[in-house]
Design a protein around this motif. Sequence first.
Motif, PDB file in Angstrom:
ATOM      1  N   ALA A 161       4.203   5.845  -4.602  1.00  0.00           N
ATOM      2  CA  ALA A 161       5.311   6.423  -3.836  1.00  0.00           C
ATOM      3  C   ALA A 161       5.513   7.862  -4.256  1.00  0.00           C
ATOM      4  O   ALA A 161       5.325   8.214  -5.417  1.00  0.00           O
ATOM      5  CB  ALA A 161       6.586   5.620  -4.058  1.00  0.00           C
ATOM      6  N   LEU A 179      11.616   8.843  -1.349  1.00  0.00           N
ATOM      7  CA  LEU A 179      12.484   7.826  -0.761  1.00  0.00           C
ATOM      8  C   LEU A 179      13.528   8.547   0.086  1.00  0.00           C
ATOM      9  O   LEU A 179      14.120   9.523  -0.367  1.00  0.00           O
ATOM     10  CB  LEU A 179      13.189   7.026  -1.865  1.00  0.00           C
ATOM     11  CG  LEU A 179      14.390   6.160  -1.419  1.00  0.00           C
ATOM     12  CD1 LEU A 179      13.907   4.955  -0.611  1.00  0.00           C
ATOM     13  CD2 LEU A 179      15.205   5.709  -2.633  1.00  0.00           C
ATOM     14  N   PHE A 212       9.002   6.226   1.480  1.00  0.00           N
ATOM     15  CA  PHE A 212       9.740   4.990   1.779  1.00  0.00           C
ATOM     16  C   PHE A 212      11.064   5.333   2.455  1.00  0.00           C
ATOM     17  O   PHE A 212      11.752   6.266   2.038  1.00  0.00           O
ATOM     18  CB  PHE A 212       9.983   4.189   0.497  1.00  0.00           C
ATOM     19  CG  PHE A 212       8.720   3.542  -0.005  1.00  0.00           C
ATOM     20  CD1 PHE A 212       7.753   4.290  -0.648  1.00  0.00           C
ATOM     21  CD2 PHE A 212       8.476   2.196   0.214  1.00  0.00           C
ATOM     22  CE1 PHE A 212       6.562   3.715  -1.084  1.00  0.00           C
ATOM     23  CE2 PHE A 212       7.302   1.601  -0.218  1.00  0.00           C
ATOM     24  CZ  PHE A 212       6.337   2.366  -0.865  1.00  0.00           C
ATOM     25  N   GLY A 249       8.076  -1.175   4.954  1.00  0.00           N
ATOM     26  CA  GLY A 249       8.163  -1.147   3.499  1.00  0.00           C
ATOM     27  C   GLY A 249       7.345  -2.257   2.851  1.00  0.00           C
ATOM     28  O   GLY A 249       6.685  -2.046   1.825  1.00  0.00           O
ATOM     29  N   GLN A 269       3.926  -0.952   2.826  1.00  0.00           N
ATOM     30  CA  GLN A 269       3.728   0.235   1.986  1.00  0.00           C
ATOM     31  C   GLN A 269       3.631  -0.101   0.498  1.00  0.00           C
ATOM     32  O   GLN A 269       2.844   0.506  -0.230  1.00  0.00           O
ATOM     33  CB  GLN A 269       4.884   1.227   2.210  1.00  0.00           C
ATOM     34  CG  GLN A 269       4.839   1.940   3.549  1.00  0.00           C
ATOM     35  CD  GLN A 269       6.103   2.758   3.781  1.00  0.00           C
ATOM     36  OE1 GLN A 269       7.026   2.298   4.434  1.00  0.00           O
ATOM     37  NE2 GLN A 269       6.163   3.955   3.208  1.00  0.00           N
ATOM     38  N   LEU A 301      13.969  -1.445  -4.227  1.00  0.00           N
ATOM     39  CA  LEU A 301      12.718  -0.783  -4.588  1.00  0.00           C
ATOM     40  C   LEU A 301      12.817  -0.310  -6.030  1.00  0.00           C
ATOM     41  O   LEU A 301      13.886   0.092  -6.487  1.00  0.00           O
ATOM     42  CB  LEU A 301      12.459   0.421  -3.677  1.00  0.00           C
ATOM     43  CG  LEU A 301      12.184   0.116  -2.200  1.00  0.00           C
ATOM     44  CD1 LEU A 301      12.203   1.411  -1.378  1.00  0.00           C
ATOM     45  CD2 LEU A 301      10.831  -0.581  -2.046  1.00  0.00           C
TER      46      LEU A 301
END
Lengths: 408, 408
Positions: free
Chosen positions: A75, A78, A116, A66, A69, A237
């Motif tokens: 993104a 998730l 993610f 993560g 990333q 996040l």
Amino acid sequence: MELDPSPLALPFPEMPPIEGVTLRVARARYKDWGRADLTYAELAEGTAVAGVFTQSACASSEVEMGREQVKRGGARALIVNAGNSNAFTGYRGREAVEQIMAQVAEGIGCAPEEVFVSSTGVIGVPLPKDKARAGVAEALNAKPCTWEDAARAIGTTDTFTKGAHASAVVGGERVELCGIIKGSGMIAPDMATMLGYIFTDAAVEPGFLQEMLSRANGATFSCITVDGDTSTSDTVLSFATGKTGNAALGSWDDAGADAFYAALKDVCRQLAQLVVRDGEGAQKLIEIAVSGSVSDDSARRVALAIANSPLVKTAIAGGDANWGRVVMAVGKAGEPADRDKLSIGFGGTWAAKDGQPLADYDETPVAKHLEGREIRVDVDLGIGKGRATVWTCDLTHGYISINADYRS
Amino acid sequence: MELDPSPLALPFPEMPPIEGVTLRVARARYKDWGRADLTYAELAEGTAVAGVFTQSACASSEVEMGREQVKRGGARALIVNAGNSNAFTGYRGREAVEQIMAQVAEGIGCAPEEVFVSSTGVIGVPLPKDKARAGVAEALNAKPCTWEDAARAIGTTDTFTKGAHASAVVGGERVELCGIIKGSGMIAPDMATMLGYIFTDAAVEPGFLQEMLSRANGATFSCITVDGDTSTSDTVLSFATGKTGNAALGSWDDAGADAFYAALKDVCRQLAQLVVRDGEGAQKLIEIAVSGSVSDDSARRVALAIANSPLVKTAIAGGDANWGRVVMAVGKAGEPADRDKLSIGFGGTWAAKDGQPLADYDETPVAKHLEGREIRVDVDLGIGKGRATVWTCDLTHGYISINADYRS
């Protein structure tokens, strides 16, 4: 074991949908519990991402990946696994994460690095690939669900579901921020890691989103403690879909940046406090405000030394306005302090000023304050202008029972 | 409240007299307890002194003055007050210490700066000068007493009396070292500070005695923790009367210096472990040995992070070989570590090696080991040659009961 809801629990709030975010849950059956334990958030194209992670030197593969990333800034999905933290599992743990990333990427047509993954639960057992594969497949085709469904599915040992909401006006448009979080301490073998996710329909450049999240984190998630222990998987996040259509926020000078940051910090603070409210064995929420230190950072370190002191936490559990233990905790913090300038109060009543007990100190209002659920401790170091506030909970027999008496 | 003796208590050892040291106790009645609470050690002319003190930024007057006094290198008397720590009492606290120093100095004909004073007990209340004056007067004329009498008189919330003894041969002469200590945590309103005193008949130059005491402290008193809290009054003093008549030790190159240091460190380690054995609510003594770190200092910090982790301490209280919590504590220590090189064992059995659970890990011997009173945790970081060992106790309902349930 099933725990009663924390006496400090708050009801799950009303939270609006966020355009560009679709939530789904599935049963991966990581544990033998009759509920969803895999959460999937599908994110619109163009979603910006930012993240803050545990500083543990023994972080999980999810955290290691993560951290890399988020640098790419984008993104699309998730996935949160509950019931297995996949920590301390070496290369096999990493393979499981890579499998999930590839499967979701193929399912929705994006790059694996845009997916993610977080995991929470038992450590030392690699995330079972077959269960993950089946769970992801189910989630990709599941019906959309509510915020509360998702908040429940990411939980492990949490005693209540946790969500927070705030709004801001950015460039004339109203934007929404919705967050969910799980965490209540670290229960063996479940590591009840803190995992938090904040979604917004505002448009924000990834670099600036990261800057704002990092700053908000410093004043919220980094200011809470249950037992001073740090998980190997802590993750927060933030995803910004941009669906509101505002001109993307890129710097503090942009109109609406301050308003957006205020809302982001508000959601972070709400979520952080919810974790403390679900602290293991917690009976009281404790707010510790330190002022008069040489810097804000110094104030935060002093406040955390107080918040992590077992003697302070047990004193408050016992309703004891024991300012001597606060003196002790200030003294051990390793920060500049002058014993003879120190003042300490509870619930707005000073007990000691300038290094000495107040001659006319009346313990009655303090004792009454300490009977309540929400406790305030004020400390003034008297040597500067730094200040910080942190939140913790008391240390009770419940904490010992949860962590020592029960085994799985 | 009266506490039962700790299940980890050891009997008071046989300890020989030290020539040049005369012990006496008296009743200053600092508290309403029917026992001696003022201890007086008279020291022969020419006695060298060294000391280590709490690093608290909010130290008591006794500590502040003691830090200065040891620099002069000589001591003629020690007074220990039990029942009132005199901490956080401003100038009035300092006046009480100065009064005691002057009274003893007049009584035996020495400089006030040669009289060392320690106090332990309730904080925020200046040491009552009248009680101190009467107590010192009584002590100056009291009959000599035993080591055990003195060890009992310096105690406050201790559940057993604590002493240690070692011998060494220095320059062909046998020298004796006798130490007493008190401490079990910090119980409000009594701050059950750690106060330790080590007496020897060897002749040692003050500067070298300080060097040896500081070094021994780093490997003993600085390697114990009950709850991670640091008192405002922690003090360890060492007195060398020189009555053996050996050529005074002045450096590591002197014959017998290594032997004397070994005995000094032995007494320090024994005393340090006794404090942990009297840790509040302790049911188990835990030894944590960290190896393979980048330095010895780093190993000590990692070991203390493990020893101070409430989750590790509660796991051991519950007999749970929860190596995941040890991983967590290593990760949060802020020291260099590599998750994939970390190994963890209990009682000589490895549970995890090189960052992964052992495939053939047999929990049976570990579970049996954890049922005992003395627990060993081994951690190898696998990245260097540093090592350190620390001692702590488990975290139990007893700790909560002592610190939260009872109020005075």
